[in-house]
Design a protein around this motif. Structure first.
Motif, PDB file in Angstrom:
ATOM      1  N   ASP A 116       0.836  -1.208   0.000  1.00 40.70           N
ATOM      2  CA  ASP A 116       0.000   0.000   0.000  1.00 40.70           C
ATOM      3  C   ASP A 116       0.864   1.248   0.000  1.00 40.70           C
ATOM      4  O   ASP A 116       0.610   2.207  -0.751  1.00 40.70           O
ATOM      5  N   ILE A 134       1.117   4.259  -2.702  1.00 37.32           N
ATOM      6  CA  ILE A 134       0.848   5.647  -2.327  1.00 37.32           C
ATOM      7  C   ILE A 134       1.994   6.550  -2.769  1.00 37.32           C
ATOM      8  O   ILE A 134       1.787   7.637  -3.326  1.00 37.32           O
ATOM      9  N   ILE A 148       1.986   7.015  -6.605  1.00 39.38           N
ATOM     10  CA  ILE A 148       0.930   7.941  -7.026  1.00 39.38           C
ATOM     11  C   ILE A 148       1.298   9.373  -6.666  1.00 39.38           C
ATOM     12  O   ILE A 148       1.107  10.302  -7.462  1.00 39.38           O
ATOM     13  N   ARG A 149       1.845   9.562  -5.463  1.00 44.69           N
ATOM     14  CA  ARG A 149       2.237  10.919  -5.063  1.00 44.69           C
ATOM     15  C   ARG A 149       3.342  11.463  -5.951  1.00 44.69           C
ATOM     16  O   ARG A 149       3.345  12.661  -6.290  1.00 44.69           O
ATOM     17  N   VAL A 205      -3.915  14.901  -3.031  1.00 45.44           N
ATOM     18  CA  VAL A 205      -2.651  14.730  -2.335  1.00 45.44           C
ATOM     19  C   VAL A 205      -2.855  14.805  -0.824  1.00 45.44           C
ATOM     20  O   VAL A 205      -2.233  14.055  -0.068  1.00 45.44           O
ATOM     21  N   ASP A 242      -5.459  13.795   0.786  1.00 43.99           N
ATOM     22  CA  ASP A 242      -6.002  12.495   1.179  1.00 43.99           C
ATOM     23  C   ASP A 242      -4.900  11.433   1.211  1.00 43.99           C
ATOM     24  O   ASP A 242      -4.847  10.599   2.134  1.00 43.99           O
ATOM     25  N   LEU A 243      -4.020  11.454   0.224  1.00 44.55           N
ATOM     26  CA  LEU A 243      -2.933  10.471   0.172  1.00 44.55           C
ATOM     27  C   LEU A 243      -1.961  10.663   1.332  1.00 44.55           C
ATOM     28  O   LEU A 243      -1.433   9.692   1.890  1.00 44.55           O
ATOM     29  N   ARG A 244      -1.717  11.905   1.719  1.00 47.62           N
ATOM     30  CA  ARG A 244      -0.822  12.170   2.850  1.00 47.62           C
ATOM     31  C   ARG A 244      -1.379  11.553   4.133  1.00 47.62           C
ATOM     32  O   ARG A 244      -0.618  11.087   4.981  1.00 47.62           O
ATOM     33  N   GLN A 301      -2.980   8.854   4.338  1.00 42.50           N
ATOM     34  CA  GLN A 301      -2.793   7.412   4.261  1.00 42.50           C
ATOM     35  C   GLN A 301      -1.326   7.004   4.390  1.00 42.50           C
ATOM     36  O   GLN A 301      -1.007   5.828   4.540  1.00 42.50           O
ATOM     37  N   THR A 302      -0.432   7.996   4.305  1.00 43.25           N
ATOM     38  CA  THR A 302       1.002   7.725   4.329  1.00 43.25           C
ATOM     39  C   THR A 302       1.469   7.449   5.756  1.00 43.25           C
ATOM     40  O   THR A 302       1.013   8.088   6.702  1.00 43.25           O
TER      41      THR A 302
END
Length: 222
Positions: free
Chosen positions: A84, A88, A91-92, A158, A160-162, A164-165
């Motif tokens: 995962d 992530i 994608i980032r 971005v 939202d992705l942060r 999940q990081t």
């Protein structure tokens, strides 16, 4: 061992927000590992506050995906697998690196001044081993930079992705040359953008985000 993040609150302002920021930082940095059970009474004792703001903070963190509710037990820190995390990061890199070419040479003086202040806050908080402030300053800088593209959906994606990081090795990097180096990269990036070096800025952003699966995950980098 004394936690650098979870302890009595001595700052003015919203206890709930302080607790939420500190617990989020502990999760992102790996101090609270995936699967760790958190309860409002236990955390309230460690923060030396009542359970109410802690419970509110944990419910907000559940909405943000940092924890999940475990019935009759409390809140469990969510798992982000290596696969995962690798996805992530990829994608980032696709989303955050190419816009540097667009921004190079096109950032106005007021925004450059604000970005430099934000980048300096990252460097200062890293040097002070202040992880909550470091993570907040880092998010502020990166989302501010992307907002200059004028593409609001990019900033939202971005952001939202942060959330999940996970930077599971970050807590062990306090005071390290690697953390200092990665912090300084924000200032170097601004130098490249100000000079109009889009290719250099894109490559630095790509390499900087690569630290997530490198230094910030406790792995050596070449």
């Amino acid at each position: 061992m004394t936690s650098p993040l979870i302890g009595p609150l001595r700052t003015a302002g919203s206890f709930r927000q302080h607790v939420e920021d500190a617990v989020a930082a502990a999760i992102v940095s790996g101090e609270f590992a995936p699967g760790t059970m958190l309860t409002a009474p236990t955390l309230a004792a460690r923060f030396d506050v009542s359970a109410t703001p802690v419970r509110e903070a944990l419910l907000n963190l559940e909405k943000r995906g940092f924890v999940e509710i475990a019935r009759n037990k409390g809140f469990r820190v969510t798992q982000v697998s290596e696969q995962d995390l690798a996805e992530i990061v990829q994608i980032r890199q696709w989303l955050e690196a190419p816009p540097m070419r667009l921004l190079a040479g096109n950032i106005g003086a007021p925004d450059l001044a604000r970005l430099r202040a934000e980048a300096s806050a990252i460097v200062t908080s890293a040097a002070a081993s202040d992880l909550p402030t470091y993570l907040t300053a880092d998010t502020t800088f990166h989302l501010h930079l992307l907002s200059l593209t004028g593409i609001d959906r990019l900033v939202t994606l971005v952001g939202d992705l942060r959330q999940q990081t996970r930077l599971v090795g970050l807590a062990t990097m306090l005071g390290s040359p690697e953390l200092a180096s990665s912090s300084e990269e924000h200032l170097v990036l601004l130098d490249l953008l100000e000079s109009g070096d889009g290719a250099g800025a894109e490559e630095l952003m790509r390499r900087h985000l690569g630290h997530i699966t490198g230094w910030w995950s406790g792995r050596a980098e070449q």
